[in-house]
Design a protein around this motif. Structure first.
Motif, PDB file in Angstrom:
ATOM      1  N   ASP A  25      10.344  11.153   3.807  1.00 16.75           N
ATOM      2  CA  ASP A  25      10.726  11.832   5.044  1.00 16.75           C
ATOM      3  C   ASP A  25      11.912  12.735   4.746  1.00 16.75           C
ATOM      4  OD1 ASP A  25      11.614  12.639   7.510  1.00 16.75           O
ATOM      5  OD2 ASP A  25      12.045  10.633   8.263  1.00 16.75           O
ATOM      6  N   GLU A  26      11.688  14.046   4.831  1.00 16.67           N
ATOM      7  CA  GLU A  26      12.705  15.022   4.420  1.00 16.67           C
ATOM      8  C   GLU A  26      13.388  15.685   5.607  1.00 16.67           C
ATOM      9  OE1 GLU A  26      13.947  15.122   1.785  1.00 16.67           O
ATOM     10  OE2 GLU A  26      12.626  15.420   0.058  1.00 16.67           O
ATOM     11  N   ILE A  27      13.512  14.934   6.693  1.00 13.77           N
ATOM     12  CA  ILE A  27      14.053  15.538   7.907  1.00 13.77           C
ATOM     13  C   ILE A  27      15.496  16.010   7.726  1.00 13.77           C
ATOM     14  CG2 ILE A  27      14.822  13.357   8.930  1.00 13.77           C
ATOM     15  CD1 ILE A  27      13.660  14.508  11.608  1.00 13.77           C
ATOM     16  N   PHE A  28      16.230  15.414   6.754  1.00 16.63           N
ATOM     17  CA  PHE A  28      17.625  15.815   6.548  1.00 16.63           C
ATOM     18  C   PHE A  28      17.794  16.783   5.370  1.00 16.63           C
ATOM     19  CE2 PHE A  28      17.876  11.674   8.691  1.00 16.63           C
ATOM     20  CZ  PHE A  28      18.633  12.031   9.787  1.00 16.63           C
ATOM     21  N   ALA A  29      16.676  17.243   4.795  1.00 14.20           N
ATOM     22  CA  ALA A  29      16.766  18.011   3.553  1.00 14.20           C
ATOM     23  C   ALA A  29      17.672  19.234   3.695  1.00 14.20           C
ATOM     24  CB  ALA A  29      15.364  18.449   3.109  1.00 14.20           C
ATOM     25  N   ASP A  30      17.559  19.956   4.826  1.00 13.07           N
ATOM     26  CA  ASP A  30      18.317  21.205   4.945  1.00 13.07           C
ATOM     27  C   ASP A  30      19.818  20.971   5.061  1.00 13.07           C
ATOM     28  OD1 ASP A  30      16.048  22.635   4.694  1.00 13.07           O
ATOM     29  OD2 ASP A  30      16.014  23.446   6.723  1.00 13.07           O
ATOM     30  N   PHE A  31      20.235  19.743   5.228  1.00 14.42           N
ATOM     31  CA  PHE A  31      21.670  19.458   5.283  1.00 14.42           C
ATOM     32  C   PHE A  31      22.295  19.369   3.900  1.00 14.42           C
ATOM     33  CE2 PHE A  31      20.580  17.601   9.526  1.00 14.42           C
ATOM     34  CZ  PHE A  31      21.362  18.462  10.273  1.00 14.42           C
TER      35      PHE A  31
ATOM     36  N   ARG B 178       0.829  -1.203   0.000  1.00  8.42           N
ATOM     37  CA  ARG B 178       0.000   0.000   0.000  1.00  8.42           C
ATOM     38  C   ARG B 178       0.858   1.245   0.000  1.00  8.42           C
ATOM     39  NH1 ARG B 178      -2.423   3.471  -1.177  1.00  8.42           N
ATOM     40  NH2 ARG B 178      -4.030   4.667  -0.128  1.00  8.42           N
ATOM     41  N   LEU B 179       2.058   1.152   0.596  1.00  5.60           N
ATOM     42  CA  LEU B 179       2.843   2.337   0.907  1.00  5.60           C
ATOM     43  C   LEU B 179       4.320   2.010   0.765  1.00  5.60           C
ATOM     44  CD1 LEU B 179       1.766   5.044   2.132  1.00  5.60           C
ATOM     45  CD2 LEU B 179       2.451   4.189   4.369  1.00  5.60           C
ATOM     46  N   TYR B 180       5.096   3.055   0.414  1.00  3.23           N
ATOM     47  CA  TYR B 180       6.557   2.966   0.450  1.00  3.23           C
ATOM     48  C   TYR B 180       7.047   4.143   1.282  1.00  3.23           C
ATOM     49  CZ  TYR B 180      11.364   3.618  -1.316  1.00  3.23           C
ATOM     50  OH  TYR B 180      12.719   3.817  -1.423  1.00  3.23           O
ATOM     51  N   VAL B 181       7.843   3.879   2.300  1.00  5.80           N
ATOM     52  CA  VAL B 181       8.333   4.920   3.205  1.00  5.80           C
ATOM     53  C   VAL B 181       9.839   5.040   3.022  1.00  5.80           C
ATOM     54  CG1 VAL B 181       8.498   5.703   5.595  1.00  5.80           C
ATOM     55  CG2 VAL B 181       6.503   4.379   4.862  1.00  5.80           C
ATOM     56  N   THR B 182      10.322   6.246   2.746  1.00  8.17           N
ATOM     57  CA  THR B 182      11.738   6.409   2.433  1.00  8.17           C
ATOM     58  C   THR B 182      12.236   7.797   2.851  1.00  8.17           C
ATOM     59  OG1 THR B 182      13.370   6.158   0.646  1.00  8.17           O
ATOM     60  CG2 THR B 182      11.333   7.332   0.080  1.00  8.17           C
ATOM     61  N   ASN B 183      13.562   7.974   2.877  1.00  6.61           N
ATOM     62  CA  ASN B 183      14.167   9.313   2.857  1.00  6.61           C
ATOM     63  C   ASN B 183      14.813   9.472   1.503  1.00  6.61           C
ATOM     64  OD1 ASN B 183      15.620   7.853   5.534  1.00  6.61           O
ATOM     65  ND2 ASN B 183      14.388   9.656   6.014  1.00  6.61           N
ATOM     66  N   ALA B 184      14.491  10.531   0.782  1.00  7.28           N
ATOM     67  CA  ALA B 184      15.143  10.735  -0.519  1.00  7.28           C
ATOM     68  C   ALA B 184      16.438  11.518  -0.331  1.00  7.28           C
ATOM     69  CB  ALA B 184      14.206  11.476  -1.465  1.00  7.28           C
ATOM     70  N   ALA B 185      16.368  12.636   0.368  1.00  6.45           N
ATOM     71  CA  ALA B 185      17.540  13.489   0.528  1.00  6.45           C
ATOM     72  C   ALA B 185      18.351  13.004   1.727  1.00  6.45           C
ATOM     73  CB  ALA B 185      17.099  14.935   0.738  1.00  6.45           C
ATOM     74  N   ILE B 186      19.558  12.574   1.477  1.00  9.69           N
ATOM     75  CA  ILE B 186      20.462  12.069   2.520  1.00  9.69           C
ATOM     76  C   ILE B 186      19.764  10.959   3.322  1.00  9.69           C
ATOM     77  CG2 ILE B 186      22.106  12.651   4.313  1.00  9.69           C
ATOM     78  CD1 ILE B 186      21.977  15.519   3.480  1.00  9.69           C
ATOM     79  N   HIS B 187      19.756   9.811   2.705  1.00 13.47           N
ATOM     80  CA  HIS B 187      19.086   8.644   3.262  1.00 13.47           C
ATOM     81  C   HIS B 187      19.690   8.235   4.607  1.00 13.47           C
ATOM     82  CE1 HIS B 187      18.605   4.182   3.535  1.00 13.47           C
ATOM     83  NE2 HIS B 187      17.378   4.512   3.206  1.00 13.47           N
ATOM     84  N   ASN B 188      18.789   7.874   5.533  1.00 12.66           N
ATOM     85  CA  ASN B 188      19.191   7.376   6.843  1.00 12.66           C
ATOM     86  C   ASN B 188      19.048   5.864   6.829  1.00 12.66           C
ATOM     87  OD1 ASN B 188      19.674   6.917   9.543  1.00 12.66           O
ATOM     88  ND2 ASN B 188      17.900   8.071  10.295  1.00 12.66           N
ATOM     89  N   PRO B 189      20.071   5.070   7.087  1.00 14.01           N
ATOM     90  CA  PRO B 189      21.385   5.417   7.631  1.00 14.01           C
ATOM     91  C   PRO B 189      22.488   5.581   6.585  1.00 14.01           C
ATOM     92  CG  PRO B 189      21.151   3.047   7.669  1.00 14.01           C
ATOM     93  CD  PRO B 189      19.865   3.612   7.074  1.00 14.01           C
TER      94      PRO B 189
END
Lengths: 475, 475
Positions: free
Chosen positions: A281-287, A243-254
């Motif tokens: 999840d763009e929590i690291f985007a500003d880095f 149903r869903l794909y969860v990812t970080n695009a900008a500077i992937h964790n880990p």
């Protein structure tokens, strides 16, 4: 992890109970937690807890009294416990790093934790914003605010998104208590127990914890330095109808990977073909020095939702995150947020974030922070290579370094050893849905300046791996 | 509510779509929300949404294009909408009062809302606490804090509980983003989809919204002025084997009832006999002149969990609540909070609450507030009686007055009329799991000083009831 899942879980329950007795939280004569309650709390089945209690009874540590429960045996004495406390008794699961990092002794060193030291963050700007908040209108000080959250902050975010090519208005943004809570609301809106969700392998460990709380199945898409493997992504989408794909695009964790344009396009096309929704999840985007390709930007929020927060770049204490999504989803998310938290991020938190972000000081802070992090990544990365760690990729920004251990060494074993020395590491398998990252470790380049970290790593690598030190010490 | 459940839900979906078109959120040619997405968002089945879309298509407002979705018809013009906006198009469901109250026009009057006006709250103390926070250590400004939340605030709460006879330590307390979020975590820990939960009938409407999000069945225990009816409680426990009972003991919402010692004892005994867990929401506790009987205090947190927050007495903007529970449950709740929100209440919010609560000023504020509320309840209650409302009981404290309408009049009809005049009321059925409170209304005695409230009530009572004005206006 070579132990079977069942043995591992039973062992984890036994370790939890032993830890509580050792810490004095359970004393002789106390009733143990109910089987159902502990099972729910640890995310294991009641039969696993029952088996663990039986084994502890067989060891004489507890006694079952039919009809009234299981009790700590009168003869049980607290067991010796090494620093930094009972948390380390826990199995190395998706909570291991977060619980240890959050509850670490102030003297503990945290190269495994997922945030910056306080003195890397714009504390003066926050103090200024707090003094400003002390003069705010009464409603900002005491009211719930609107259901969607502060309009000035949503406008500011919409302008930032537009600068990155994602052209949406403030109505597409919902403020939340945190990025994690934003993802939780999205899962509540879109998932049903038994659904399948794709994540990256490896992925941020708390995605695993959160998805487990939603009782969904998880399949991992192998990561490459250019993003998730699009062939495997399409294959898993075919096979599991997620149903869903969860990812970080900008500077992937880990891993620190960034998405390439070609991979981004192929992932979006496969998601469209399978009618999947994506959470980015763009929590690291500003880095990032400049924005890398984003699924939300390419897609224009049609099937992608963007979540984020200010916890990594500004403050984790000022609880504020967001979800950006289609207006029909925003409506559903608002209702779910009211039902489960009543309000959005508080007006005070939103005012503090808005004030800090809108000053020119924040941009200068981020520029300086990016330079400082680039130096830290280079220095720490070089030093890790000197002692035999191999970097998996060269991240474009941020503080995470994903490295392979030398000589096929086991990351969990090294992490357990380091924890006893008061050094909290992030062993690979907490990030891996397949359990295939046991030879990797995530390091935080901003938390490695203390020489005791390096001394502990050297000592840890000099000793043989030990699959289960806790058991060995107790036997 | 005399409409069938099915017709009512379909109507609510239709009203939602009509409202979005009327508000300009959906314009000619726009695709309607996906059936699955809207169904999840509104907590109805996909077939309900599908039926609503079919009916809207039959009306010509939307057009279905096979294979690509349902679209707003090119000929659909925005419908006329009365103030205060699209929210009022929504069916009178458990979200009705909260969405209207949170998103009300600043000029709207809110006798139905569940909080105090800003100028009734200790804003000077909050300003002082913010100035103090601006000088706090860096870690308070930027860190996540410990997983369980600020120890000083947990110690202060434990001392308050002890003063009320509930003798637990700070380890029994978990700080959360809000009282609602605390209840949500408890539901995540203890409930499984399909479980049954007892609530009071009537109960706080958001309990109903939250439990619906957990996909559990709800049964309502009829309230008496001395608390829930213990005979009916035992009977429902026998019949449904509920896992949980969720209530307010001190100054029940919406009725203002307080628990008698005898009722408290009988409820606890029945809960023990059926191995039920109880959640006691103490958000109104500080409004009591002196503590009334509490289930948590009698039980000692064996099978009762206590939740609460500072949103009603101090600030709803400073997001901070708590759960007090047995240590084994606290462990599970901490994990769930990490998984779904990562951290507890932020250190800043906890510091502001701690600073405000620990000064002598808070005690004096509450003493003055209790006197002011007693006067407001007396004056507003008297005036409501003059225009024919009958008080159900005389509350010991707080701001809620639960009243029966004169002459069997319909509260939902009056609320819809008042909403069009910019006055937000809280009609009885939003509080009632059985839908049996249609002749009752909850008034907030602190939000009734504007004469336009009284003029609107008088006009509303002078006109005949209208079961569905929206439909009537549109037909």
């Amino acid at each position: 992890m070579e132990k079977g899942a069942r043995g591992g879980r039973t062992g984890a329950v036994m370790a939890t109970i032993r830890g509580r007795i050792a810490a004095g939280a359970l004393v002789a004569g106390d009733r143990l937690p109910s089987i159902r309650g502990l099972a729910a709390g640890m995310g294991v089945s009641p039969s696993t807890v029952a088996e663990a209690y039986e084994r502890l009874a067989a060891e004489g540590l507890v006694r079952a009294r039919p009809g009234s429960g299981v009790f700590v045996a009168r003869t049980a004495a607290p067991l010796p416990l090494a620093p930094p406390g009972g948390r380390m008794e826990r199995a190395i699961d998706p909570f291991w790093v977060s619980r240890q990092s959050l509850d670490a002794d102030p003297a503990a060193l945290k190269p495994g934790c997922g945030w910056l030291p306080a003195d890397w963050l714009p504390t003066e700007a926050i103090r200024r914003a707090l003094r400003g908040a002390a003069r705010a209108p009464e409603a900002v000080l005491t009211d719930y605010g609107t259901a969607q959250g502060s309009l000035p902050l949503r406008r500011l975010l919409a302008r930032q998104f537009a600068a990155e090519g994602l052209d949406v208005g403030p109505d597409a943004v919902l403020l939340t208590a945190s990025g994690t809570q934003g993802l939780d609301l999205v899962c509540r809106l879109l998932l049903r127990p038994g659904d399948t969700v794709l994540v990256d392998d490896p992925c941020y460990f708390n995605f695993r914890a959160l998805l487990a709380a939603h009782r969904v199945a998880v399949a991992g898409v192998p990561m490459t330095p250019a993003g998730p493997d699009p062939v495997r992504f399409a294959d898993l989408a075919d096979r599991h109808r997620p149903r869903l794909y969860v990812t970080n695009a900008a500077i992937h964790n880990p891993t620190g990977a960034s998405l390439s344009p070609a991979v981004a396009h192929r992932i979006l096309a496969a998601a469209a073909a399978h009618d999947m929704t994506i959470v980015e999840d763009e929590i690291f985007a500003d880095f990032e020095p400049e924005p890398s390709p984003r699924l939300a930007t390419l897609d224009g929020l049609e099937r992608v939702l963007r979540i984020g927060s200010f916890s990594k770049t500004l403050s984790a204490s000022v609880r504020c995150g967001y979800v950006a999504a289609r207006s029909d989803w925003i409506e559903g998310l608002i209702d779910l947020q009211i039902a489960t938290n009543f309000a959005a991020a508080g007006p005070l938190a939103a005012a503090i974030v808005h004030e800090t972000l809108s000053g020119g000081g924040y941009r200068r802070h981020m520029e300086a922070l990016r330079r400082r992090l680039a130096r830290a990544r280079r220095d720490v990365g070089g030093r890790l290579e000197e002692i035999g760690f191999r970097p998996w990729t060269v991240p474009r920004g941020g503080f995470n370094l994903w490295c392979e251990l030398p000589d096929g060494r086991d990351a969990a074993s090294l992490a357990r050893f380091a924890a006893e020395a008061g050094v909290i590491l992030a062993p690979g398998d907490v990030f891996s849905p397949s359990g295939g990252a046991g030879a990797f470790m995530r390091f935080n380049a901003a938390q490695m300046s203390d020489e005791r970290v390096w001394a502990t790593l050297a000592r840890g690598l000099a000793r043989p791996d030990d699959e289960d030190q806790t058991a060995a010490r107790r036997s």
